[in-house]
Design an enzyme around this catalytic site. Structure first.
Site, short mmCIF file in Angstrom:
data_model
loop_
_atom_site.label_atom_id
_atom_site.label_comp_id
_atom_site.label_asym_id
_atom_site.label_seq_id
_atom_site.Cartn_x
_atom_site.Cartn_y
_atom_site.Cartn_z
N HIS A 19 -6.19 -0.96 -2.49
CA HIS A 19 -6.10 0.32 -1.31
C HIS A 19 -7.35 0.86 -1.23
O HIS A 19 -8.49 0.73 -1.76
CB HIS A 19 -5.11 1.52 -1.03
CG HIS A 19 -5.49 2.35 -2.37
ND1 HIS A 19 -6.32 3.21 -2.47
CD2 HIS A 19 -4.42 2.69 -3.79
CE1 HIS A 19 -6.54 3.56 -4.03
NE2 HIS A 19 -5.31 2.90 -4.11
N HIS A 22 -9.63 1.70 -4.09
CA HIS A 22 -10.27 1.04 -5.09
C HIS A 22 -11.35 0.30 -3.96
O HIS A 22 -12.88 -0.04 -4.37
CB HIS A 22 -9.17 -0.14 -5.44
CG HIS A 22 -7.91 0.08 -5.63
ND1 HIS A 22 -6.88 -0.19 -4.93
CD2 HIS A 22 -7.94 1.04 -6.59
CE1 HIS A 22 -6.33 0.38 -5.62
NE2 HIS A 22 -6.61 1.70 -6.67
N CYS A 127 1.06 10.77 -19.62
CA CYS A 127 1.77 10.69 -18.21
C CYS A 127 1.28 9.02 -18.18
O CYS A 127 -0.10 8.81 -18.47
CB CYS A 127 0.75 10.92 -17.08
SG CYS A 127 0.46 10.38 -15.56
N CYS A 130 -1.98 8.38 -15.42
CA CYS A 130 -2.67 8.01 -15.82
C CYS A 130 -2.90 7.07 -16.97
O CYS A 130 -4.26 6.84 -17.44
CB CYS A 130 -2.97 9.54 -16.49
SG CYS A 130 -3.58 11.02 -15.03
N CYS A 144 2.33 16.32 -14.90
CA CYS A 144 0.10 16.30 -15.34
C CYS A 144 -0.16 16.56 -14.05
O CYS A 144 0.37 16.52 -13.08
CB CYS A 144 0.43 14.89 -15.19
SG CYS A 144 -1.26 14.14 -14.18
N HIS A 147 -1.10 13.18 -11.09
CA HIS A 147 -0.40 13.21 -10.56
C HIS A 147 1.03 14.25 -9.51
O HIS A 147 2.16 13.61 -9.05
CB HIS A 147 0.66 12.09 -11.26
CG HIS A 147 0.12 10.64 -11.53
ND1 HIS A 147 -0.96 10.86 -12.38
CD2 HIS A 147 -0.06 9.72 -10.71
CE1 HIS A 147 -1.90 9.56 -11.95
NE2 HIS A 147 -1.05 8.90 -10.96
N LYS A 286 -3.65 13.52 -0.09
CA LYS A 286 -3.63 12.06 -1.13
C LYS A 286 -3.22 10.31 -0.61
O LYS A 286 -2.47 10.94 -0.23
CB LYS A 286 -2.89 12.66 -2.59
CG LYS A 286 -3.54 12.38 -3.65
CD LYS A 286 -2.98 13.10 -4.45
CE LYS A 286 -2.97 12.26 -5.90
NZ LYS A 286 -4.21 12.06 -6.49
N LYS A 289 0.62 6.39 -2.87
CA LYS A 289 1.79 5.37 -2.59
C LYS A 289 3.09 5.88 -2.41
O LYS A 289 4.11 6.10 -1.68
CB LYS A 289 2.46 3.90 -3.50
CG LYS A 289 3.31 3.19 -2.98
CD LYS A 289 2.89 1.69 -2.36
CE LYS A 289 4.00 1.02 -1.53
NZ LYS A 289 5.25 -0.13 -2.06
#
Ligand code: MSP
Length: 472
Positions: A19, A22, A127, A130, A144, A147, A286, A289
């Site tokens: 996405h 990246h 986590c 991560c 986390c 996340h 954020k 997904k």
């Protein structure tokens, strides 16, 4: 002597298609790499995928596949995305590549033989998102901190790396080599945390097996970050040490604490710099997904084309800061800057030259382009400011046409000055918008090379250019 530059991106988890997050680091590495190339430097540009670990295992299970089968399907999506975005990397490394696995095993054995790895029991929080360990005090409401998901409490036999032993060496490194952690504003936080003290790091897992086996205990696989970080070394192709690891701010700790400590332990030279960029949100949410919006590469490109996407990401926000992505903001920049300023300049000048001709003269306009400043900004990764400089010069060129009115005066020398200025603009924009720059270079007949900026443009037959950026 030609300078060499070894540039890396993080290796991405192929648990889904790539996405915009990246794409951001990967385009940054491409910009830097192309900048080095036009300066005549040799570049080694490495990217790739991080394929082991619990996160991948879980994603594969969800699809009913074994992890290797699962990642094999996703890797072409990454390569394809980079191709579409005109990313000109030299090597794509996968952590499941045999040479890398062999390399990591050799290193683990070396660190073990040195006495930096010992067996113990890990009790704590892990986590999977991560792929990282946390202590109770890191958690927010038992979740986390990154996340915001409930975190697994783990208790298992594990091998530990003597991270605590390297505290002083790390602090010395940051002190002697302040540039190692960049940008500056991210440095102190790392230093403070290291000063608080370092716990030894659990570097193996025995509760699952999708990873590289420890050479000295086959019941365990390596902690995915130990495996992943060494990709930079495995993929160096004789170019070690890396000049720069470009990463996102979320993984700065791994790269500036664990990574140099591992290297100290094996006795390998350190990379010269780690630069952490900010995070993008998407319409203020954020990018994720599970908890927000995602924009994959095809969607990103479909908004206004590849070059506009590349341009927007580095124009809109300073590289070290967070930014908010919105389709509207991208389209605005595409229309108002790429189409109205750059596109318009190229169209007008080429069409006037086609009609009126061109005559060589000294380009006085070029004095208004601050090349020294652009070089400095590039060296500091201030890409937004580089673009600002270039576009201010484009404004100057557009004002010059307005003021000189070559369509009335038939002044072919003015047209030469403009064409020669376009040459500099085209060369300097190549790292950001290579496809457009190459079109401009072909049209005006110049080579894309930094030295050409100083050389007067050779006269060729110039025809009216096609529209470079169609308004949306
Ligand atoms: N596999 C590890 C990296 C190992 S490097 C030895 C990893 N992978 S990742 O796929 O989760 O993320 C890779 C990079 O993408 C990180 O640098 C991260 O900061 C970046 N981004 C992911 N989402 C992002 C945004 N929303 N915005 C900007 N960059 C983001 O971490």
């Amino acid at each position: 002597m030609t300078k060499k530059s070894y540039i890396t991106t993080p290796i991405y988890y192929p648990n889904d298609i790539p996405h915009i997050g990246h794409a951001y680091t990967t385009i940054a590495a491409d910009i830097l790499s192309r900048w080095n190339k036009i300066r005549g430097n040799k570049v080694w540009f490495l990217t790739g995928t991080d394929e082991h670990g619990k996160k991948i295992e879980i994603a594969a299970k969800k699809k009913g596949k074994n992890p290797k089968e699962f990642v094999d399907k996703l890797i072409p999506k990454f390569k394809d995305a980079w191709k579409k975005l005109n990313i000109d990397y030299d090597k794509f490394i996968r952590t499941t590549d045999k040479y890398h696995e062999k390399n990591v095993k050799k290193i683990l054995q070396k660190v073990y033989d040195k006495g930096d790895i010992y067996k113990g029991e890990y009790k704590g929080y892990y986590c999977t998102g991560c792929e990282a360990y946390y202590t109770k005090k890191d958690l927010i409401d038992n979740c986390c901190p990154i996340h915001k998901t409930k975190i697994e409490k783990l208790k298992e036999e594990s091998y530990f790396f003597r991270l605590s032993k390297y505290q002083k060496k790390l602090l010395d490194l940051y002190k002697k080599n302040p540039e190692f952690i960049s940008p500056k504003n991210k440095r102190q936080e790392i230093i403070n945390r290291v000063k608080e003290g370092l716990n030894d790091l659990s570097i193996s897992r025995s509760s699952f097996d999708w990873g590289i086996q420890l050479p000295f205990d086959k019941k365990h696989v390596t902690f995915v970050w130990f495996d992943a970080l060494f990709n930079y070394y495995s993929g160096a192709n004789g170019n070690w040490p890396a000049d720069i690891h470009l990463i996102g701010k979320d993984i700065l700790w791994f790269h500036t604490v664990y990574w140099p400590a591992f290297l100290f332990s094996v006795g390998i030279e350190l990379p010269k710099k780690v630069f952490a960029h900010g995070w993008w949100t998407f319409d203020k949410e954020k990018i994720s997904k599970s908890r927000g919006k995602v924009l994959n590469i095809d969607e990103l490109i479909s908004i206004a084309g590849v070059d506009s996407a590349r341009y927007f990401l580095f124009r809109a926000t300073p590289f070290g800061d967070d930014g908010d992505f919105s389709e509207k903001a991208l389209i605005d920049r595409h229309n108002n800057e790429l189409a109205d300023k750059l596109g318009n300049l190229i169209q007008r000048v080429s069409s006037l030259i086609e009609k009126k001709g061109i005559e060589k003269t000294k380009n006085k306009l070029l004095k208004k382009l601050n090349i020294k400043k652009i070089e400095e900004l590039f060296e500091n990764y201030e890409f937004d400011k580089v673009l600002n400089e270039i576009f201010s010069f484009i404004d100057i060129c557009n004002e010059y046409i307005q003021a000189k009115k070559p369509w009335e005066t038939n002044d072919k020398k003015v047209l030469y000055e403009l064409a020669d200025s376009i040459k500099s603009v085209g060369i300097l924009l190549w790292p950001f918008i290579p496809e457009t720059s190459e079109k401009i270079a072909k049209q005006f007949g110049f080579k894309i090379n930094f030295d050409e900026i100083e050389k007067p443009l050779k006269i060729i037959k110039i025809k009216k250019s096609d529209i470079l950026f169609r308004k949306i």
